[in-house]
Design a protein around this motif. Sequence first.
Motif, short mmCIF file in Angstrom:
data_model
loop_
_atom_site.label_atom_id
_atom_site.label_comp_id
_atom_site.label_asym_id
_atom_site.label_seq_id
_atom_site.Cartn_x
_atom_site.Cartn_y
_atom_site.Cartn_z
N TYR A 125 0.83 -1.20 0.00
CA TYR A 125 0.00 0.00 0.00
C TYR A 125 0.87 1.26 0.00
CZ TYR A 125 -3.94 -3.00 1.28
OH TYR A 125 -4.92 -3.97 1.28
N CYS A 126 0.42 2.24 -0.77
CA CYS A 126 1.02 3.58 -0.74
C CYS A 126 0.39 4.32 0.45
CB CYS A 126 0.72 4.31 -2.05
SG CYS A 126 1.14 6.06 -2.05
N CYS A 127 1.24 4.89 1.33
CA CYS A 127 0.76 5.53 2.56
C CYS A 127 1.11 7.02 2.54
CB CYS A 127 1.40 4.90 3.79
SG CYS A 127 1.42 3.10 3.80
N GLU A 128 0.12 7.86 2.86
CA GLU A 128 0.34 9.32 2.94
C GLU A 128 -0.57 9.90 4.03
OE1 GLU A 128 0.44 11.26 -1.25
OE2 GLU A 128 -0.86 9.50 -1.39
N PRO A 129 -0.13 10.99 4.67
CA PRO A 129 -1.05 11.70 5.58
C PRO A 129 -2.22 12.29 4.79
CG PRO A 129 1.23 12.44 5.88
CD PRO A 129 1.20 11.62 4.64
N LYS A 130 -3.37 12.37 5.41
CA LYS A 130 -4.54 12.98 4.78
C LYS A 130 -4.59 14.46 5.16
CE LYS A 130 -9.51 12.38 4.12
NZ LYS A 130 -9.89 13.77 4.37
N LEU A 131 -4.16 15.30 4.23
CA LEU A 131 -4.11 16.74 4.47
C LEU A 131 -5.52 17.31 4.59
CD1 LEU A 131 -1.32 17.66 1.93
CD2 LEU A 131 -1.16 17.92 4.39
N ASP A 132 -5.67 18.31 5.47
CA ASP A 132 -6.98 18.94 5.68
C ASP A 132 -7.00 20.25 4.91
OD1 ASP A 132 -9.51 19.19 6.60
OD2 ASP A 132 -8.97 19.78 8.63
N GLY A 133 -7.36 20.17 3.62
CA GLY A 133 -7.39 21.35 2.77
C GLY A 133 -8.50 21.26 1.76
N GLY A 264 8.76 18.37 -10.82
CA GLY A 264 8.66 19.62 -10.08
C GLY A 264 7.41 19.80 -9.26
N LEU A 265 6.61 18.75 -9.12
CA LEU A 265 5.38 18.84 -8.34
C LEU A 265 5.63 18.35 -6.92
CD1 LEU A 265 3.22 17.52 -11.22
CD2 LEU A 265 2.63 19.61 -9.98
N PRO A 266 5.14 19.07 -5.92
CA PRO A 266 5.39 18.67 -4.52
C PRO A 266 4.58 17.45 -4.12
CG PRO A 266 3.97 20.59 -4.58
CD PRO A 266 4.37 20.33 -6.00
N ILE A 267 5.22 16.50 -3.46
CA ILE A 267 4.53 15.35 -2.89
C ILE A 267 4.83 15.31 -1.39
CG2 ILE A 267 4.66 14.07 -5.07
CD1 ILE A 267 6.83 12.31 -3.78
N SER A 268 4.15 14.45 -0.68
CA SER A 268 4.31 14.40 0.77
C SER A 268 5.69 13.89 1.16
CB SER A 268 3.24 13.49 1.40
OG SER A 268 3.49 13.31 2.77
N HIS A 269 6.30 14.57 2.16
CA HIS A 269 7.57 14.08 2.71
C HIS A 269 7.37 12.78 3.46
CE1 HIS A 269 9.69 17.73 1.68
NE2 HIS A 269 8.80 18.47 2.30
N GLU A 270 6.12 12.47 3.82
CA GLU A 270 5.82 11.28 4.61
C GLU A 270 5.42 10.09 3.74
OE1 GLU A 270 6.35 11.30 7.78
OE2 GLU A 270 6.59 13.46 8.11
N LEU A 271 5.53 10.22 2.42
CA LEU A 271 5.16 9.12 1.51
C LEU A 271 5.96 7.86 1.83
CD1 LEU A 271 3.66 8.22 -1.12
CD2 LEU A 271 5.72 8.93 -2.36
N LYS A 272 5.25 6.73 1.91
CA LYS A 272 5.92 5.48 2.25
C LYS A 272 5.18 4.31 1.61
CE LYS A 272 7.61 2.75 6.16
NZ LYS A 272 7.67 2.62 7.65
N LEU A 273 5.93 3.27 1.28
CA LEU A 273 5.34 2.03 0.77
C LEU A 273 5.32 1.02 1.90
CD1 LEU A 273 4.27 0.55 -1.76
CD2 LEU A 273 6.59 -0.27 -2.14
N ALA A 274 4.14 0.48 2.21
CA ALA A 274 3.99 -0.48 3.31
C ALA A 274 3.60 -1.83 2.75
CB ALA A 274 2.93 0.01 4.29
N GLU A 275 4.30 -2.87 3.17
CA GLU A 275 3.99 -4.24 2.74
C GLU A 275 3.03 -4.87 3.74
OE1 GLU A 275 4.70 -5.95 0.11
OE2 GLU A 275 6.11 -4.55 -0.86
N GLY A 276 1.77 -4.92 3.37
CA GLY A 276 0.78 -5.57 4.22
C GLY A 276 0.11 -4.62 5.18
N VAL A 277 -1.05 -5.06 5.71
CA VAL A 277 -1.88 -4.20 6.53
C VAL A 277 -1.25 -3.90 7.88
CG1 VAL A 277 -3.23 -6.10 7.57
CG2 VAL A 277 -4.28 -3.82 7.27
N GLU A 278 -0.45 -4.82 8.44
CA GLU A 278 0.19 -4.53 9.73
C GLU A 278 1.18 -3.38 9.60
OE1 GLU A 278 -0.58 -5.57 12.65
OE2 GLU A 278 -2.14 -6.91 11.91
N ALA A 279 1.89 -3.32 8.48
CA ALA A 279 2.80 -2.19 8.24
C ALA A 279 2.02 -0.89 8.10
CB ALA A 279 3.66 -2.45 7.00
#
Length: 793
Positions: A125-133, A264-279
């Motif tokens: 799964y691709c993981c990112e914070p959900k920005l409030d905007g 040149g497009l900004p993406i989240s600094h917190e972007l992460k790839l998680a293997e499986g639901v526990e991650a």
Amino acid sequence: MTDTATSTKNAAERIAELRAELDAHNHRYYVLDEPSIPDAEYDRLFNELKTLEGEHPELVTADSPTQRVGGAALSAFGEVRHEVPMLSLGNAFEDSDLLDFDRRVREGLDLPAGDLFGGGATVAYCCEPKLDGLAVSLLYRDGQLVRGATRGDGSTGEDISSNVRTVRNIPLKLQGSGWPALLEVRGEVFMSKAGFEALNVRQLESGGKTFANPRNAAAGSLRQLDPKITASRPLEFCCYGIGQVQGELPDSQVGILQALKGWGLPISHELKLAEGVEACLDYYRNIGERRQALAYEIDGVVFKVNNLAWQRELGFRAREPRWAIAHKFPASEELTELLDVEFQVGRTGAVTPVARLKPVKVAGVTVSNATLHNMDEVARLGLMIGDTVIIRRAGDVIPQVMAVVAERRPADARSVQIPACCPVCGSQVERTQLVKRSKGKETLSEGAVYRCVGRLACGAQLKQAIIHFVSRRALDIEGLGEKSVEQLVDEGLVRSPADLFTLRFEQIVGLEGFAELSSNNLLAAIAASKRPGLARFIYALGIPDVGEETAKTLARALGSLTRIQQALPEVLTWLPDVGAEVAYEIHNFFGDDHNRTVIAQLLERGLQLQEEGELHAEFAAATTLADFIDKLNIPFIAATGARNLADKAGSFDGVIALSQDWLELSVMKGLNDKAKQSLREFFANPDNVARARAIETQLRDFGMHWESEKKAVAGLPLAGQTWVLTGTLEAMSRDMAKDKLEALGAKVAGSVSAKTSCVVAGPGAGSKLAKASELGVRVLDEAEFLGLLQQFA
């Protein structure tokens, strides 16, 4: 009518009610940018509707809020039809909801299930914070930004092309090469916490409307009809996906985002790839722990199946993709009832309204009280006792009343009235007066604060003053917590800070919480506090508007308690970051008979101030005659006129003589007629002459006069530098590290900017470290920092 028919009729009525209410809230949220209920309340209504429609599928209609997103486009903007609908996400509120989502994904992909011998196949799964905007779409054609649009109702949005072009981190032309001929980028326009606070300060200063939260601020700023207003707002953009595309892109969600970053497009600094639901759950908990330290507001985490082929296979429901979900944090806003407003009295006598609420759980904590700041805030909210209100809680911040739900106001609601007498001591309560000082005049206006005039005769003020005096950053007397101080005051043993140093063992032992050992420990702690540094002592006195930094400035610059006590307001304003209002607060505090008596008693009872000395060399002969003239606030004589006058007169006596010689003054260049007449009138007043001579005499006495001896300033190794501390330091406390840096001449700030010289990052460093990396600011770990301190030891 059968029971089944009755049940269906009741469900149909409730569904109609819910749809009407949700449509109204959608309109306020998406179109008017004026939400009237918290997200958690909306989610509950939405889930109730979803459940009822699940039980009665025959009642589902195409226009139900469960079948679409948001509301209609604002008519003031042109409409944009989304070729690929901008859908919403399903929500997970508990860990079990996310586990169910993962199970549905694996079942939908027909992946091997787990058994006794293994957990089965996992999904990345691709993981990112959900920005409030505010969700927006950016369309690039041949690498050029050609259109910007809001999400609107998911199918049709508003054309905000002119406005998105003003958002600084949105590229007008893509960088690099290899981008598709047509590329629709989707993301969130938001406002950082710091940007939001700065915007509200500017709005207040200009008399404009303040915003309730960063989300409203971002939405309101982006949807201005005048792009110049949007350009003046601190908006940022972060992309999270794509819409229509003509060309080749990577075959994974993370791969696409990395490609967008390369263009040149900004993406989240917190972007992460998680293997499986526990991650995924680990990521959710980690972000949750760091949530308050992030530079922006988030309300959850978004998880998306990373494999695009699997996304296509899973497909969509009517309203949301089956391959993505938003795992929400516990609600930080809730609805409750205002039962009453009570008034508390603080250390400086400020009488502050406090909301007493019907208990409600907010972000996992039961809240029954909330701050209202002052009566101006009560008026701004339009608050009445009995109202239904929106309560917000963020981290450890005191809960706050954000808004009133006016449509739920009961008929017997009561207005909030400031008490005429102090609720603690019965003294009169007065509204503060703000004094604005400008050239030659003072203007009075009403302040936002009401004060009890009882001072230390008021038990509440006395208790708060003692609590501040003994606190860790002041005299740091261990063993004197709030309850202990309250006991000592209530028993009549302490009537001022000086009384702490006359306490005897027999007076303390036997009080609640004090046995023989604890009594002796307290007396030892009081004795150990008798040698405070000058800055700590000044801070401990609790002078209004004098915090730690101002106390340090006073101690470092003037060097002695005597000079600080004697300093005139005009002299104090020569010190860095001491403005006229703070200067008058300091001067008035030391001019008060009671305060002078308490300070004298403290010194008589054994306090020995440390780190006292001469005036700091930086301020020796630091004034100029021109500065002095300017400080006198003579009408129509500003800095340039003061310099011309100083050059002509050569001395203060020369200035007075010139003011009395109309012939000489009339031919002087560099002053207009109004300034010349003002100069004559100013020095014709004996009180003005006496005041000016008093200031000049004090400048001489202190060694700050332009004719005083100039001293060589010993250069500090970090002078002029700004440092930031983040994370946890293991070898010393953050306070100790701050003291060491300041002793080397550095200024220690709370946030990272392009002007930051260096960041010290300990374990657990978060957004500040990320910001430093983004700006290319020098970063030291703790070992490197300790090595640097050793070099200067």
